[in-house]
Design an enzyme around this catalytic site. Structure first.
Site, PDB file in Angstrom:
ATOM      1  N   ASP A 101       1.171  -1.417   0.020  1.00  0.00           N
ATOM      2  CA  ASP A 101       0.331  -0.107  -0.018  1.00  0.00           C
ATOM      3  C   ASP A 101       1.024   1.517   0.243  1.00  0.00           C
ATOM      4  O   ASP A 101       1.577   1.885   1.153  1.00  0.00           O
ATOM      5  CB  ASP A 101      -0.750  -0.358   1.082  1.00  0.00           C
ATOM      6  CG  ASP A 101      -1.772   1.480   1.630  1.00  0.00           C
ATOM      7  OD1 ASP A 101      -1.761   2.125  -0.030  1.00  0.00           O
ATOM      8  OD2 ASP A 101      -2.446   1.388   2.808  1.00  0.00           O
TER       9      ASP A 101
ATOM     10  N   ASP B 161      -2.098   6.204  -5.109  1.00  0.00           N
ATOM     11  CA  ASP B 161      -2.552   5.067  -3.829  1.00  0.00           C
ATOM     12  C   ASP B 161      -2.799   3.465  -4.307  1.00  0.00           C
ATOM     13  O   ASP B 161      -4.270   3.639  -5.009  1.00  0.00           O
ATOM     14  CB  ASP B 161      -3.234   6.183  -2.706  1.00  0.00           C
ATOM     15  CG  ASP B 161      -3.869   4.757  -1.579  1.00  0.00           C
ATOM     16  OD1 ASP B 161      -3.075   4.046  -1.459  1.00  0.00           O
ATOM     17  OD2 ASP B 161      -4.584   5.290  -0.648  1.00  0.00           O
TER      18      ASP B 161
END
Length: 444
Positions: A108, A300
């Site tokens: 992530d 992201d």
């Protein structure tokens, strides 16, 4: 400056030159992720047909805010193939401890915390029962943290996640190992609700900067690998495949995934080393400029959709005749609607997300949704995206410009959270050493 540029080009060429080895990892069917994305906050399926137009219109008016890989001998680059969770959640295998315990984590770029469930989680949280848990008692390399934070607490929309920090040996891609890596062993995941029990990952490995972690004095994994001699370059790169396995390159980038050489990479300096946050020149939708000026974007990999400021996204959705559905925090559109292309101009170059990639369909193939959403917060995290991004929403909307804010004050309310819908269209590079984000054209 000339010498620095030449030296940096040499570094980049070296970073791309190592032999790449990969591991095969299977792909989860698309339908599974879409089903999770369209769950209500209670974890139940939503009867979209039963929703009255007046109800969704009222809701819209009331919307306020919101193969083990072996490193080469020169410590160059190696890859982890990523599992593609329904074109939205990309995750892969890591090993923790001695002997090694294998777990699946989301890689992530939108967070900096590294956590996995511990043994207590299996019995303390119902949504954790089917997860693979890390057992510190079975590892000879585990140790307690000696300084810094001992307790790990993170608040998601539906509640808290609790655990303790520990120190362990962590291995990426089968061969890159970092000793003495601080991470969190979670005992309770109740705050993640049913979304976590449905997800295919066990934990999250954050790839952003330590300044936004729960223990900001501790390095995240990839800078730690360089510091401890495991990498020459604190850099990674993502290839997020569409309907196929993806790839995470560590220590450099895979030149076989991109068109051109290192000179063709569009490098954009970070606004600050917190998230992978960069300036965005402008945003257009259907050829019409919808956002410009002081605009920022957080890159992201942990979120599937694209989230934008309410003042920008609402008119975009309205132009499509979309209706806001609060149960899933998305805009419903007619499945026959032709959605225009969305374009981000970054570093002087336009990058296009085709309109046909901005629509998701439920399993009945009757109901469709716009995959550009408004960043919401303050309620239950009803989807995997919201679960992962709840705190980003708070930081973007609640306290911009404060000493602890990861968002520069001039970009308050003007920041996009740019997820896999966009990142799948490019080869993305993340350079800790030079504090910059790179975009290369994908090789077809």
């Amino acid at each position: 400056m000339m010498f620095r540029s030449l030296a940096l080009s040499s570094v980049l060429a070296a970073a791309a030159s190592a032999e790449l080895l990969t591991i095969p990892i299977s792909k989860v069917p698309d339908e599974e992720h879409v089903s999770n994305l369209l769950l209500s906050s209670s974890g139940a399926s939503v009867d979209f047909e039963a929703l009255s137009s007046s109800a969704v219109a009222t809701a819209r008016r009331g919307l306020v805010r919101g193969t083990p890989v072996v490193a080469d001998e020169e410590k160059g680059e190696e890859n982890i193939r990523l599992r593609d969770l329904a074109n939205a959640q990309y995750y892969g295998k890591i090993k923790i401890g001695t002997p090694a315990q294998e777990l699946m984590v989301v890689f992530d770029s939108g967070s900096a915390d590294f956590w996995v469930p511990g043994k207590e989680c299996l019995t303390q949280s119902m949504n954790c029962a089917a997860k693979t848990a890390y057992d510190k008692e079975s590892s000879s390399s585990y140790s307690e943290v000696s300084a810094g934070n001992h307790d790990f607490n993170i608040i998601y929309g539906s509640g808290p996640v609790h655990g303790k920090f520990g120190v362990e040996k962590v291995t990426l891609a089968g061969d890159y190992t970092v000793d003495q890596q601080t991470f969190a062993i979670v005992a309770s995941t109740d705050g993640l609700g049913k979304v976590y029990s449905n997800a295919k990952f066990d934990g999250i490995l954050g790839l952003a900067f330590p300044t936004i972690s729960r223990d900001p004095g501790v390095n995240t994994v990839i800078p730690n690998l360089k510091e401890k001699g495991g990498l020459d370059h604190a850099m990674f790169a993502f290839y997020l495949a569409d309907n196929a396995d993806g790839e995470l390159a560590i220590g450099g980038y895979n030149k076989d995934r991109m068109e051109g050489d290192e000179k063709s990479i569009n490098w954009i300096p970070l606004l600050m080393p917190s998230y992978w946050i960069i300036g965005v020149d402008k945003v257009t939708f259907g050829g019409k400029e919808v956002h410009s000026g002081k605009v920022a974007g957080i890159m992201d990999t942990g979120t599937s959709l694209i989230y934008g400021p309410k003042a920008v996204v609402m008119p975009m959705a309205t132009s499509l005749g979309a209706q806001y559905v609060p149960q899933v925090s998305l805009f419903m559109v007619n499945c026959n609607t032709q959605i225009p292309d969305l374009e981000f101009t970054i570093g002087g170059q336009p990058y296009n997300v085709p309109g046909n990639k901005l629509k998701i369909m439920d399993k009945t193939k009757q109901f469709c949704f716009f995959s550009v959403a408004i960043m919401m917060f303050g309620g239950e995290a009803s989807t995997q995206d919201q679960m992962l991004e709840e705190e980003v929403a708070r930081e973007m909307l609640d306290a911009p410009g404060t000493p602890t804010s990861p968002i520069p004050p001039q970009y308050s309310g003007q920041t996009w959270l740019i997820g896999d819908n966009f990142l799948r269209t490019i080869y993305s590079l993340y350079d800790y050493d030079e504090k910059r984000f790179g975009i290369a054209k994908l090789k077809v």
